[in-house]
Design a protein around this motif. Structure first.
Motif, PDB file in Angstrom:
ATOM      1  N   LEU A  78       1.009  -6.927   4.625  1.00  0.00           N
ATOM      2  CA  LEU A  78       1.688  -5.625   4.124  1.00  0.00           C
ATOM      3  C   LEU A  78       1.242  -4.353   4.310  1.00  0.00           C
ATOM      4  CD1 LEU A  78       4.237  -5.397   2.232  1.00  0.00           C
ATOM      5  CD2 LEU A  78       2.592  -5.003   0.278  1.00  0.00           C
ATOM      6  N   PHE A  79       2.222  -3.570   4.919  1.00  0.00           N
ATOM      7  CA  PHE A  79       2.025  -2.134   5.301  1.00  0.00           C
ATOM      8  C   PHE A  79       2.531  -1.344   4.086  1.00  0.00           C
ATOM      9  CE2 PHE A  79       1.907  -3.708   9.727  1.00  0.00           C
ATOM     10  CZ  PHE A  79       0.924  -3.180  10.321  1.00  0.00           C
ATOM     11  N   THR A  80       1.778  -0.667   3.503  1.00  0.00           N
ATOM     12  CA  THR A  80       1.849   0.307   2.459  1.00  0.00           C
ATOM     13  C   THR A  80       1.412   1.762   2.191  1.00  0.00           C
ATOM     14  OG1 THR A  80       2.300   0.220  -0.124  1.00  0.00           O
ATOM     15  CG2 THR A  80       0.148  -0.789   0.933  1.00  0.00           C
ATOM     16  N   SER A  81       1.718   2.519   1.475  1.00  0.00           N
ATOM     17  CA  SER A  81       1.080   3.724   1.195  1.00  0.00           C
ATOM     18  C   SER A  81       0.623   3.729  -0.275  1.00  0.00           C
ATOM     19  CB  SER A  81       2.183   5.042   1.698  1.00  0.00           C
ATOM     20  OG  SER A  81       3.174   5.027   0.786  1.00  0.00           O
ATOM     21  N   GLY A  82       0.958   2.883  -0.811  1.00  0.00           N
ATOM     22  CA  GLY A  82       0.640   2.551  -2.235  1.00  0.00           C
ATOM     23  C   GLY A  82      -0.699   2.181  -2.387  1.00  0.00           C
ATOM     24  N   ALA A  83      -1.076   2.097  -3.662  1.00  0.00           N
ATOM     25  CA  ALA A  83      -2.330   1.520  -4.222  1.00  0.00           C
ATOM     26  C   ALA A  83      -2.128   0.142  -4.902  1.00  0.00           C
ATOM     27  CB  ALA A  83      -3.244   2.651  -4.942  1.00  0.00           C
ATOM     28  N   ASP A  84      -1.310  -0.107  -5.233  1.00  0.00           N
ATOM     29  CA  ASP A  84      -0.770  -1.567  -5.724  1.00  0.00           C
ATOM     30  C   ASP A  84      -0.840  -2.571  -4.853  1.00  0.00           C
ATOM     31  OD1 ASP A  84      -0.309  -0.178  -8.051  1.00  0.00           O
ATOM     32  OD2 ASP A  84       2.046  -0.152  -7.706  1.00  0.00           O
ATOM     33  N   ASN A  85      -1.687  -3.643  -5.340  1.00  0.00           N
ATOM     34  CA  ASN A  85      -1.900  -4.933  -4.425  1.00  0.00           C
ATOM     35  C   ASN A  85      -0.574  -5.924  -4.530  1.00  0.00           C
ATOM     36  OD1 ASN A  85      -3.087  -6.833  -2.677  1.00  0.00           O
ATOM     37  ND2 ASN A  85      -4.927  -7.016  -4.056  1.00  0.00           N
ATOM     38  N   VAL A  86       0.327  -5.502  -4.018  1.00  0.00           N
ATOM     39  CA  VAL A  86       1.620  -6.198  -4.573  1.00  0.00           C
ATOM     40  C   VAL A  86       1.673  -7.635  -3.773  1.00  0.00           C
ATOM     41  CG1 VAL A  86       4.005  -6.263  -3.964  1.00  0.00           C
ATOM     42  CG2 VAL A  86       2.891  -3.818  -4.321  1.00  0.00           C
ATOM     43  N   ASN A  87       1.091  -7.763  -2.626  1.00  0.00           N
ATOM     44  CA  ASN A  87       0.989  -9.092  -1.865  1.00  0.00           C
ATOM     45  C   ASN A  87      -0.474  -9.948  -2.234  1.00  0.00           C
ATOM     46  OD1 ASN A  87      -0.663  -7.583  -0.313  1.00  0.00           O
ATOM     47  ND2 ASN A  87      -0.264  -8.665   1.413  1.00  0.00           N
ATOM     48  N   GLN A  88      -1.134  -9.384  -3.255  1.00  0.00           N
ATOM     49  CA  GLN A  88      -2.229 -10.083  -3.639  1.00  0.00           C
ATOM     50  C   GLN A  88      -3.452 -10.348  -2.533  1.00  0.00           C
ATOM     51  OE1 GLN A  88      -2.711 -10.678  -7.209  1.00  0.00           O
ATOM     52  NE2 GLN A  88      -0.915  -9.456  -7.032  1.00  0.00           N
ATOM     53  N   ALA A  89      -3.402  -9.381  -1.869  1.00  0.00           N
ATOM     54  CA  ALA A  89      -4.267  -9.242  -0.509  1.00  0.00           C
ATOM     55  C   ALA A  89      -5.868  -9.499  -0.883  1.00  0.00           C
ATOM     56  CB  ALA A  89      -3.988  -8.109   0.397  1.00  0.00           C
ATOM     57  N   GLN A  90      -6.537 -10.016  -0.093  1.00  0.00           N
ATOM     58  CA  GLN A  90      -8.059 -10.091  -0.387  1.00  0.00           C
ATOM     59  C   GLN A  90      -8.628  -9.238   0.748  1.00  0.00           C
ATOM     60  OE1 GLN A  90      -6.384 -13.005   0.672  1.00  0.00           O
ATOM     61  NE2 GLN A  90      -6.317 -13.920  -1.266  1.00  0.00           N
ATOM     62  N   ALA A  91      -7.828  -8.801   1.405  1.00  0.00           N
ATOM     63  CA  ALA A  91      -8.562  -7.583   2.769  1.00  0.00           C
ATOM     64  C   ALA A  91      -7.511  -6.322   2.653  1.00  0.00           C
ATOM     65  CB  ALA A  91      -8.395  -8.287   3.933  1.00  0.00           C
ATOM     66  N   LEU A  92      -8.315  -5.277   2.709  1.00  0.00           N
ATOM     67  CA  LEU A  92      -7.692  -3.849   2.499  1.00  0.00           C
ATOM     68  C   LEU A  92      -8.140  -3.262   4.022  1.00  0.00           C
ATOM     69  CD1 LEU A  92      -6.104  -1.570   1.234  1.00  0.00           C
ATOM     70  CD2 LEU A  92      -8.079  -1.004   0.078  1.00  0.00           C
ATOM     71  N   PHE A  93      -7.130  -2.564   4.495  1.00  0.00           N
ATOM     72  CA  PHE A  93      -7.409  -1.968   5.568  1.00  0.00           C
ATOM     73  C   PHE A  93      -6.848  -0.388   5.422  1.00  0.00           C
ATOM     74  CE2 PHE A  93      -7.095  -6.047   7.374  1.00  0.00           C
ATOM     75  CZ  PHE A  93      -8.066  -6.226   8.413  1.00  0.00           C
ATOM     76  N   ILE A  94      -7.999   0.606   5.561  1.00  0.00           N
ATOM     77  CA  ILE A  94      -7.469   1.863   5.442  1.00  0.00           C
ATOM     78  C   ILE A  94      -7.427   2.762   6.969  1.00  0.00           C
ATOM     79  CG2 ILE A  94      -8.345   4.115   4.472  1.00  0.00           C
ATOM     80  CD1 ILE A  94      -7.788   2.097   2.204  1.00  0.00           C
ATOM     81  N   VAL A  95      -6.235   3.048   7.177  1.00  0.00           N
ATOM     82  CA  VAL A  95      -6.095   3.837   8.502  1.00  0.00           C
ATOM     83  C   VAL A  95      -5.454   5.133   8.444  1.00  0.00           C
ATOM     84  CG1 VAL A  95      -5.844   1.419   9.743  1.00  0.00           C
ATOM     85  CG2 VAL A  95      -3.730   2.830   8.816  1.00  0.00           C
ATOM     86  N   ASP A  96      -5.557   6.009   9.098  1.00  0.00           N
ATOM     87  CA  ASP A  96      -5.015   7.257   9.360  1.00  0.00           C
ATOM     88  C   ASP A  96      -5.568   8.110   8.223  1.00  0.00           C
ATOM     89  OD1 ASP A  96      -3.035   6.727   7.386  1.00  0.00           O
ATOM     90  OD2 ASP A  96      -1.329   7.667   8.320  1.00  0.00           O
ATOM     91  N   GLY A  97      -6.584   8.150   7.761  1.00  0.00           N
ATOM     92  CA  GLY A  97      -7.181   8.872   6.525  1.00  0.00           C
ATOM     93  C   GLY A  97      -6.277   8.533   5.287  1.00  0.00           C
ATOM     94  N   SER A  98      -5.873   7.600   5.091  1.00  0.00           N
ATOM     95  CA  SER A  98      -5.046   7.019   3.774  1.00  0.00           C
ATOM     96  C   SER A  98      -6.025   7.049   2.685  1.00  0.00           C
ATOM     97  CB  SER A  98      -4.610   5.710   3.785  1.00  0.00           C
ATOM     98  OG  SER A  98      -3.464   5.856   4.677  1.00  0.00           O
ATOM     99  N   ASP A  99      -5.591   7.291   1.448  1.00  0.00           N
ATOM    100  CA  ASP A  99      -6.484   7.390   0.123  1.00  0.00           C
ATOM    101  C   ASP A  99      -7.218   5.982  -0.114  1.00  0.00           C
ATOM    102  OD1 ASP A  99      -5.978   9.967  -0.579  1.00  0.00           O
ATOM    103  OD2 ASP A  99      -4.199   9.320  -1.542  1.00  0.00           O
ATOM    104  N   PHE A 100      -8.423   5.971  -0.378  1.00  0.00           N
ATOM    105  CA  PHE A 100      -8.944   4.744  -0.624  1.00  0.00           C
ATOM    106  C   PHE A 100      -8.461   3.973  -1.851  1.00  0.00           C
ATOM    107  CE2 PHE A 100     -13.104   2.453  -1.277  1.00  0.00           C
ATOM    108  CZ  PHE A 100     -13.197   1.815  -0.153  1.00  0.00           C
ATOM    109  N   GLY A 101      -8.358   4.624  -2.802  1.00  0.00           N
ATOM    110  CA  GLY A 101      -7.708   3.972  -4.080  1.00  0.00           C
ATOM    111  C   GLY A 101      -8.802   2.798  -4.534  1.00  0.00           C
ATOM    112  N   PRO A 102      -7.997   2.160  -5.663  1.00  0.00           N
ATOM    113  CA  PRO A 102      -9.141   1.133  -6.189  1.00  0.00           C
ATOM    114  C   PRO A 102      -9.119  -0.053  -5.319  1.00  0.00           C
ATOM    115  CG  PRO A 102      -6.892   1.405  -7.351  1.00  0.00           C
ATOM    116  CD  PRO A 102      -6.933   2.288  -6.367  1.00  0.00           C
ATOM    117  N   THR A 103     -10.353  -0.662  -5.169  1.00  0.00           N
ATOM    118  CA  THR A 103     -10.900  -1.561  -4.473  1.00  0.00           C
ATOM    119  C   THR A 103     -11.190  -3.096  -5.134  1.00  0.00           C
ATOM    120  OG1 THR A 103     -13.160  -0.883  -4.167  1.00  0.00           O
ATOM    121  CG2 THR A 103     -11.499  -0.327  -2.722  1.00  0.00           C
TER     122      THR A 103
END
Length: 153
Positions: A78-103
């Motif tokens: 899932l591509f998103t600009s938000g911090a909610d884990n809508v798709n229940q992902a286990q892996a988070l990719f941060i690109v283009d300097g996006s906010d880190f947010g909760p992990t």
């Protein structure tokens, strides 16, 4: 934070661009049976990267969606600009300097940054320092001349 949060891996892109590296890493995550979220601040970049996932290899594609699409929770990537884990992902990719947010929801976080961009380098260094000071489980990956990735720190 040590032992509580995800493994955080910094990928210093010097020899390959984001369009080449991201699909390869996402493919490995999918092969491991994990779902992924790609946090992208720029919606045009998110669409461009999404298009690249359909054509990244002649014999394969990576199914994905965007948070603005119908049923974002069903997407394996899932591509998103938000911090909610809508798709229940286990892996988070941060690109283009996006906010880190909760992990806390993630097992692994990948921070991909352009080694040719001075602002991106500075931001990555600041993130590294802050995460190291917080006791995070962090690693640094650098591409070799042969194009392989090696753990450098």
């Amino acid at each position: 934070m040590a032992g509580q949060g995800p493994q955080i891996w910094f990928y210093h892109l010097e020899r390959s661009g984001l369009e080449q590296v991201l699909p390869t890493l996402l493919d490995k995550v999918m092969q491991a049976g994990l779902r992924a979220q790609v946090r992208v601040a720029d919606t045009d970049l998110a669409r461009h990267l999404g298009e690249a996932l359909w054509t990244w290899r002649d014999d394969s594609f990576l199914a994905h969606g965007h948070s603005s699409d119908p049923h974002p929770g069903r997407q394996p990537i899932l591509f998103t600009s938000g911090a909610d884990n809508v798709n229940q992902a286990q892996a988070l990719f941060i690109v283009d300097g996006s906010d880190f947010g909760p992990t806390e929801d993630f097992q692994r976080c990948f921070i991909l940054f352009d080694g040719q961009d001075e602002a991106a380098l500075m931001q990555a260094r600041e993130r590294w320092k802050a995460l190291k000071a917080a006791g995070a489980d962090i690693s640094y990956w650098r591409q070799t001349l042969e194009g392989r990735w090696e753990k450098a720190g």
